[in-house]
Design a protein around this motif. Sequence first.
Motif, PDB file in Angstrom:
ATOM      1  N   SER A  17       0.943  -1.581  -0.277  1.00 52.40           N
ATOM      2  CA  SER A  17       0.021  -0.057  -0.070  1.00 52.40           C
ATOM      3  C   SER A  17       0.735   1.275  -0.043  1.00 52.40           C
ATOM      4  N   ILE A  18       1.470   1.260   0.515  1.00 53.44           N
ATOM      5  CA  ILE A  18       3.105   2.561   0.442  1.00 53.44           C
ATOM      6  C   ILE A  18       4.037   2.378  -0.378  1.00 53.44           C
ATOM      7  N   ILE A  19       4.507   2.121  -0.809  1.00 57.50           N
ATOM      8  CA  ILE A  19       5.216   2.134  -2.284  1.00 57.50           C
ATOM      9  C   ILE A  19       4.599   2.648  -2.909  1.00 57.50           C
ATOM     10  N   PRO A  20       3.340   2.495  -2.984  1.00 54.52           N
ATOM     11  CA  PRO A  20       2.890   4.011  -4.874  1.00 54.52           C
ATOM     12  C   PRO A  20       2.299   4.896  -3.879  1.00 54.52           C
ATOM     13  N   GLU A  21       2.523   4.874  -3.459  1.00 56.89           N
ATOM     14  CA  GLU A  21       2.533   6.456  -1.358  1.00 56.89           C
ATOM     15  C   GLU A  21       4.557   7.260  -1.414  1.00 56.89           C
ATOM     16  N   LEU A  45      12.651  -2.577   1.895  1.00 59.01           N
ATOM     17  CA  LEU A  45      13.457  -2.896   1.250  1.00 59.01           C
ATOM     18  C   LEU A  45      13.690  -4.877  -0.476  1.00 59.01           C
ATOM     19  N   LYS A  46      13.068  -5.396   0.216  1.00 59.16           N
ATOM     20  CA  LYS A  46      12.960  -6.143  -0.530  1.00 59.16           C
ATOM     21  C   LYS A  46      12.061  -6.154  -1.855  1.00 59.16           C
ATOM     22  N   ASN A  47      11.054  -5.609  -1.338  1.00 52.00           N
ATOM     23  CA  ASN A  47      10.018  -4.502  -2.307  1.00 52.00           C
ATOM     24  C   ASN A  47      10.296  -4.023  -3.541  1.00 52.00           C
ATOM     25  N   ILE A  48      11.516  -3.116  -3.272  1.00 50.81           N
ATOM     26  CA  ILE A  48      11.763  -2.301  -4.092  1.00 50.81           C
ATOM     27  C   ILE A  48      12.716  -2.654  -4.681  1.00 50.81           C
ATOM     28  N   GLY A  49      12.899  -4.318  -4.384  1.00 56.09           N
ATOM     29  CA  GLY A  49      14.453  -4.783  -5.923  1.00 56.09           C
ATOM     30  C   GLY A  49      15.280  -4.867  -4.735  1.00 56.09           C
ATOM     31  N   SER A  50      15.712  -4.600  -3.277  1.00 56.54           N
ATOM     32  CA  SER A  50      17.212  -4.802  -2.596  1.00 56.54           C
ATOM     33  C   SER A  50      17.282  -6.321  -2.622  1.00 56.54           C
ATOM     34  N   ASN A  51      18.731  -6.478  -2.780  1.00 55.20           N
ATOM     35  CA  ASN A  51      19.074  -8.226  -2.458  1.00 55.20           C
ATOM     36  C   ASN A  51      19.971  -7.629  -1.107  1.00 55.20           C
TER      37      ASN A  51
END
Length: 135
Positions: A17-21, A45-51
């Motif tokens: 819910s927060i990422i698009p905001e 961070l996992k959801n915005i592509g950090s490994n």
Amino acid sequence: MQFTINTIEDWQEVVDSIIPELKHNILLLKGNLGAGKTTFTQFLLKNIGSNDEVNSPTYSIVNEYSTKKGKVFHFDLYRLKNIEEVYDIGIEEYLDNSFLCIIEWPEVYEEELYGLNYHTMSIVNTGEYREVSFD
């Protein structure tokens, strides 16, 4: 936005819910010890592509993570006693050169953010569940 966290898996709904905001590069995380600030950061961070492995920056003060969108800096200002100590770590340079700065325990620095755009997330641990608000 308001959320109730009953299980660790519920953080995924919060992140979704927060990422698009996320419109600003500063996110203040407020909450008592053990509220889930670092757990939220791990999911985010996992959801915005950090490994990268995400840990609390309690002793390092700031951790740096790589994402596809740019650098993310994760601060923990809990041990800093005054605004001079915040400036001594070079926080302004981090803010100017990041995709996102996540600041735990921001109270010592919050007044200095006047005029800047940022988001605030508050987490309250009731003992049975967590209440999360995001602005």
